[in-house]
Scaffold this motif. Structure first.
Motif, PDB file in Angstrom:
ATOM      1  N   LYS A 181     -13.109   3.662  38.384  1.00  0.00           N
ATOM      2  CA  LYS A 181     -14.049   2.761  37.700  1.00  0.00           C
ATOM      3  C   LYS A 181     -13.834   1.318  38.136  1.00  0.00           C
ATOM      4  N   TRP A 182     -12.576   0.928  38.293  1.00  0.00           N
ATOM      5  CA  TRP A 182     -12.267  -0.444  38.719  1.00  0.00           C
ATOM      6  C   TRP A 182     -12.780  -0.700  40.122  1.00  0.00           C
ATOM      7  N   LEU A 183     -12.612   0.286  41.014  1.00  0.00           N
ATOM      8  CA  LEU A 183     -13.093   0.139  42.386  1.00  0.00           C
ATOM      9  C   LEU A 183     -14.614   0.030  42.437  1.00  0.00           C
ATOM     10  N   ILE A 184     -15.290   0.802  41.599  1.00  0.00           N
ATOM     11  CA  ILE A 184     -16.757   0.741  41.565  1.00  0.00           C
ATOM     12  C   ILE A 184     -17.226  -0.626  41.070  1.00  0.00           C
ATOM     13  N   LYS A 185     -16.539  -1.169  40.074  1.00  0.00           N
ATOM     14  CA  LYS A 185     -16.905  -2.485  39.549  1.00  0.00           C
ATOM     15  C   LYS A 185     -16.711  -3.590  40.589  1.00  0.00           C
ATOM     16  N   LYS A 186     -15.730  -3.406  41.484  1.00  0.00           N
ATOM     17  CA  LYS A 186     -15.429  -4.419  42.502  1.00  0.00           C
ATOM     18  C   LYS A 186     -16.176  -4.159  43.812  1.00  0.00           C
ATOM     19  N   TRP A 187     -17.235  -3.384  43.739  1.00  0.00           N
ATOM     20  CA  TRP A 187     -17.978  -2.998  44.923  1.00  0.00           C
ATOM     21  C   TRP A 187     -18.504  -4.210  45.709  1.00  0.00           C
ATOM     22  N   ASP A 188     -19.068  -5.192  44.993  1.00  0.00           N
ATOM     23  CA  ASP A 188     -19.629  -6.357  45.674  1.00  0.00           C
ATOM     24  C   ASP A 188     -18.544  -7.179  46.365  1.00  0.00           C
ATOM     25  N   TYR A 189     -17.363  -7.299  45.719  1.00  0.00           N
ATOM     26  CA  TYR A 189     -16.255  -8.019  46.346  1.00  0.00           C
ATOM     27  C   TYR A 189     -15.750  -7.278  47.588  1.00  0.00           C
ATOM     28  N   ALA A 190     -15.803  -5.948  47.534  1.00  0.00           N
ATOM     29  CA  ALA A 190     -15.352  -5.149  48.677  1.00  0.00           C
ATOM     30  C   ALA A 190     -16.241  -5.383  49.885  1.00  0.00           C
ATOM     31  N   ILE A 191     -17.557  -5.440  49.680  1.00  0.00           N
ATOM     32  CA  ILE A 191     -18.485  -5.683  50.785  1.00  0.00           C
ATOM     33  C   ILE A 191     -18.251  -7.077  51.383  1.00  0.00           C
ATOM     34  N   LEU A 192     -18.099  -8.062  50.508  1.00  0.00           N
ATOM     35  CA  LEU A 192     -17.844  -9.424  50.971  1.00  0.00           C
ATOM     36  C   LEU A 192     -16.531  -9.492  51.741  1.00  0.00           C
ATOM     37  N   GLY A 193     -15.499  -8.854  51.197  1.00  0.00           N
ATOM     38  CA  GLY A 193     -14.205  -8.849  51.859  1.00  0.00           C
ATOM     39  C   GLY A 193     -14.244  -8.166  53.211  1.00  0.00           C
ATOM     40  N   ALA A 194     -15.034  -7.081  53.317  1.00  0.00           N
ATOM     41  CA  ALA A 194     -15.144  -6.361  54.588  1.00  0.00           C
ATOM     42  C   ALA A 194     -15.724  -7.251  55.680  1.00  0.00           C
ATOM     43  N   PHE A 195     -16.756  -8.020  55.340  1.00  0.00           N
ATOM     44  CA  PHE A 195     -17.371  -8.882  56.346  1.00  0.00           C
ATOM     45  C   PHE A 195     -16.484 -10.090  56.666  1.00  0.00           C
ATOM     46  N   ILE A 196     -15.708 -10.554  55.698  1.00  0.00           N
ATOM     47  CA  ILE A 196     -14.782 -11.656  55.972  1.00  0.00           C
ATOM     48  C   ILE A 196     -13.675 -11.200  56.922  1.00  0.00           C
ATOM     49  N   SER A 208     -20.158  -6.415  66.988  1.00  0.00           N
ATOM     50  CA  SER A 208     -18.773  -5.959  66.804  1.00  0.00           C
ATOM     51  C   SER A 208     -18.304  -6.158  65.371  1.00  0.00           C
ATOM     52  N   GLN A 209     -18.717  -7.264  64.770  1.00  0.00           N
ATOM     53  CA  GLN A 209     -18.334  -7.530  63.388  1.00  0.00           C
ATOM     54  C   GLN A 209     -18.974  -6.527  62.432  1.00  0.00           C
ATOM     55  N   PHE A 210     -20.235  -6.180  62.696  1.00  0.00           N
ATOM     56  CA  PHE A 210     -20.879  -5.160  61.879  1.00  0.00           C
ATOM     57  C   PHE A 210     -20.200  -3.798  62.074  1.00  0.00           C
ATOM     58  N   LEU A 211     -19.837  -3.483  63.310  1.00  0.00           N
ATOM     59  CA  LEU A 211     -19.183  -2.211  63.598  1.00  0.00           C
ATOM     60  C   LEU A 211     -17.797  -2.125  62.965  1.00  0.00           C
ATOM     61  N   MET A 212     -17.215  -3.260  62.651  1.00  0.00           N
ATOM     62  CA  MET A 212     -15.932  -3.260  61.952  1.00  0.00           C
ATOM     63  C   MET A 212     -16.133  -3.246  60.440  1.00  0.00           C
ATOM     64  N   ALA A 213     -17.127  -3.971  59.957  1.00  0.00           N
ATOM     65  CA  ALA A 213     -17.351  -4.067  58.509  1.00  0.00           C
ATOM     66  C   ALA A 213     -17.893  -2.760  57.927  1.00  0.00           C
ATOM     67  N   ILE A 214     -18.799  -2.107  58.641  1.00  0.00           N
ATOM     68  CA  ILE A 214     -19.418  -0.884  58.116  1.00  0.00           C
ATOM     69  C   ILE A 214     -18.392   0.228  57.889  1.00  0.00           C
TER      70      ILE A 214
END
Length: 239
Positions: A181-196, A208-214
């Motif tokens: 449940k905690w991971l699902i709630k932090k979904w938006d932060y996870a996406i932001l963190g992946a692209f950072i 290349s950045q998209f291929l790493m973030a996805i």
């Protein structure tokens, strides 16, 4: 186990791992030229015919082969390293959790290698092609072997660590540090963190950045499922 005993155990395990890695490094140094040729393949494929890989210092080629040998030793020694990591956290686990040492070693090693292969087969060819051609026709690429190998190892080991996300999530779930449940709630932060993270570690081109973030986002989804499965038996036992 007291804190001092725990620190002493950590020191001993680091010594054991260092000794084994040193032995493996001596072995891999014998094959370091072949390993270096394997590492250079993605770069050679995108270099124009007039370009060459060079070294500018007298000792640069030698130390590059030493560096390659050391990282190759780490790669071959992954099961042993993961074994000592597991045994270090062993006292804090339940009797049932202590029995999964072999699955932990297997999956941790496999996921790390998958990350390295993904970087080698997908990310590096695209990123290197962009970087080599970025200078245009006015400039000829003459990459330094030291800089390229450092770049190569950073990308591959970064992807190896990123692909450990499901394994780390399982351990944290068993330690009651995180839940699904905690991971699902932090979904938006996870996406932001992946692209950072992708912007920092991946080559500077957007693809290349998209291929790493996805893959990081997909691994986050997989981690949610892993955490749910890891904690479900516990909830059923409590019921």
């Amino acid at each position: 186990m007291t804190l001092l005993e725990h620190l002493e155990e950590l020191r001993l395990r680091i010594i054991y791992v260092t000794i084994v890695l040193g032995i493996l490094a001596l072995i891999t140094f014998h094959f370091s030229l072949r390993i270096l040729q394997f590492i250079l393949k993605p770069l050679i494929k995108v270099l124009p015919p007039t370009s060459h890989v060079i070294f500018t210092g007298i000792t640069e080629a030698f130390w590059v082969r030493m560096e390659v040998s050391l990282y190759a030793a780490v790669l071959f020694g992954l099961p042993y390293i993961f074994y000592h990591i597991w045994m270090f956290v062993h006292p804090g686990l339940t009797k049932k959790e202590k029995k999964i040492v072999l699955p932990f070693i297997f999956f941790a090693t496999v996921f790390f290698l998958i990350g390295c292969v993904f970087a080698y087969k997908v990310i590096l060819p695209i990123g290197l092609k962009f970087l080599v051609n970025y200078g245009g026709k006015e400039m000829s690429a003459m990459p330094s072997i030291k800089q390229y190998v450092s770049f190569f190892l950073r990308i591959c080991f970064a992807f190896g660590l990123i692909f450990e996300m499901p394994v780390v999530s399982y351990i944290l779930a068993k330690a009651d540090v995180i839940n699904a449940k905690w991971l699902i709630k932090k979904w938006d932060y996870a996406i932001l963190g992946a692209f950072i993270v992708a912007a920092v570690l991946a080559p500077p081109d957007v693809l290349s950045q998209f291929l790493m973030a996805i893959p990081m986002i997909l691994l986050y989804v997989v981690s949610i499922g892993v955490v749910y499965i890891a904690q479900k038996p516990k909830k059923e036992d409590e019921d």
